[in-house]
Scaffold this active site. Structure first.
Site, PDB file in Angstrom:
ATOM      1  N   HIS A  23      -8.135  -0.972   6.152  1.00  0.00           N
ATOM      2  CA  HIS A  23      -8.412  -2.263   6.783  1.00  0.00           C
ATOM      3  C   HIS A  23      -9.004  -3.207   5.728  1.00  0.00           C
ATOM      4  CE1 HIS A  23      -9.218  -4.947  10.158  1.00  0.00           C
ATOM      5  NE2 HIS A  23     -10.338  -5.249   9.522  1.00  0.00           N
ATOM      6  N   ASN A  63       0.842  -1.213   0.000  1.00  0.00           N
ATOM      7  CA  ASN A  63       0.000   0.000   0.000  1.00  0.00           C
ATOM      8  C   ASN A  63       0.873   1.258   0.000  1.00  0.00           C
ATOM      9  OD1 ASN A  63      -3.054  -0.299   0.187  1.00  0.00           O
ATOM     10  ND2 ASN A  63      -2.336  -1.905   1.576  1.00  0.00           N
TER      11      ASN A  63
HETATM   12  C1  GRF Z   1      -3.355  -4.454   4.148  1.00  0.00           C
HETATM   13  O1  GRF Z   1      -4.213  -5.531   3.909  1.00  0.00           O
HETATM   14  C2  GRF Z   1      -4.055  -3.417   4.984  1.00  0.00           C
HETATM   15  O2  GRF Z   1      -5.429  -3.358   4.770  1.00  0.00           O
HETATM   16  C3  GRF Z   1      -3.773  -3.881   6.380  1.00  0.00           C
HETATM   17  O3  GRF Z   1      -2.484  -4.407   6.338  1.00  0.00           O
HETATM   18  C4  GRF Z   1      -2.181  -4.862   5.023  1.00  0.00           C
HETATM   19  C5  GRF Z   1      -0.907  -4.201   4.618  1.00  0.00           C
HETATM   20  O4  GRF Z   1      -0.373  -4.723   3.447  1.00  0.00           O
HETATM   21  N1  GRF Z   1      -3.953  -2.811   7.324  1.00  0.00           N
HETATM   22  P1  GRF Z   1       0.881  -4.031   2.763  1.00  0.00           P
HETATM   23  O5  GRF Z   1       2.021  -4.027   3.780  1.00  0.00           O
HETATM   24  O6  GRF Z   1       0.488  -2.648   2.378  1.00  0.00           O
HETATM   25  O7  GRF Z   1       1.204  -4.893   1.585  1.00  0.00           O
END
Ligand code: GRF
Length: 197
Positions: free
Chosen positions: A110, A15
């Site tokens: 989330h 992300n």
């Molecule tokens: C994502 O699924 C987000 O919704 C949750 O943690 C995960 C993080 O994934 N809070 P990344 O590290 O961004 O790949």
């Protein structure tokens, strides 16, 4: 003046990488002024270094003389002059004093349709396992403001994702994550535009 976004992450940082890309392609009109990383060696820290974004690595908070998480977060947010604090897979609960100091300035993503499958213990693959165990036909992701209660702040955006009959938790996780990457930057952009100062 561009607003400063400070991101906190504990994991692979996909992300976070999507936010870096969004700044580079202009979808997100802001500056990512720093990353707060739970550890030196996480994927998110590698993405930050590749993009020339400074990294603040949190120190362990165990032991009598260890610095408190809240103090470290406040120090980092001040150092990076945060206008907005964006959690991107950050696994620690944000201490109340940080919520208070950055009221309505902290966003989280989330991997479920909150308020379902949120709260303490609902993170990572456990969320998707619970969704499948319950026989849901839909899941998705939620972007919300952070308040003192886990995953309970005001919802800013949600995207529904189909649950398919043959889904394993990892399949659903991957489908939801793809939507997270598309939803976070435009939601942050819209939220920044709604802020008055
Ligand atoms: C994502 O699924 C987000 O919704 C949750 O943690 C995960 C993080 O994934 N809070 P990344 O590290 O961004 O790949």
């Amino acid at each position: 003046m561009k607003k400063n976004i400070v991101v906190a992450a504990s994991g692979s940082g996909s992300n976070f990488k999507a936010l870096i890309d969004a700044v580079q392609n202009g979808t997100l009109d802001a500056k990512i002024s720093g990353l707060i990383a739970s550890r030196e060696d996480i994927g998110a820290a590698t993405f930050a270094r590749q993009a020339g974004i400074p990294v603040y690595v949190l120190k362990s908070t165990t032991g009598e003389t260890a610095p408190l998480l809240g103090d470290q977060l406040l120090e980092a947010l001040e150092k990076f002059k945060a206008d907005l604090f964006v959690l991107a897979g950050f696994l620690r609960k944000i201490p109340d004093e940080v919520v208070e100091a950055y009221r309505d300035r902290i966003l989280n993503i989330h991997p479920s349709l909150l308020p379902r499958y949120g709260g303490k213990g609902f993170f990572g693959i456990r969320v998707h396992q619970a969704v499948l165990n319950a026989g849901e036909t839909k899941s998705g992701c939620t972007i919300h403001l952070v308040n003192e209660a886990y995953d309970e702040g005001r919802v800013l955006a949600q995207k529904v994702v189909e649950v398919l009959p043959a889904d394993e938790p990892a399949d659903l996780a991957a489908r939801v994550l793809r939507e997270e990457h598309k939803l976070y930057a435009p939601t942050i952009q819209q939220y920044l535009e709604s802020l008055t100062d």
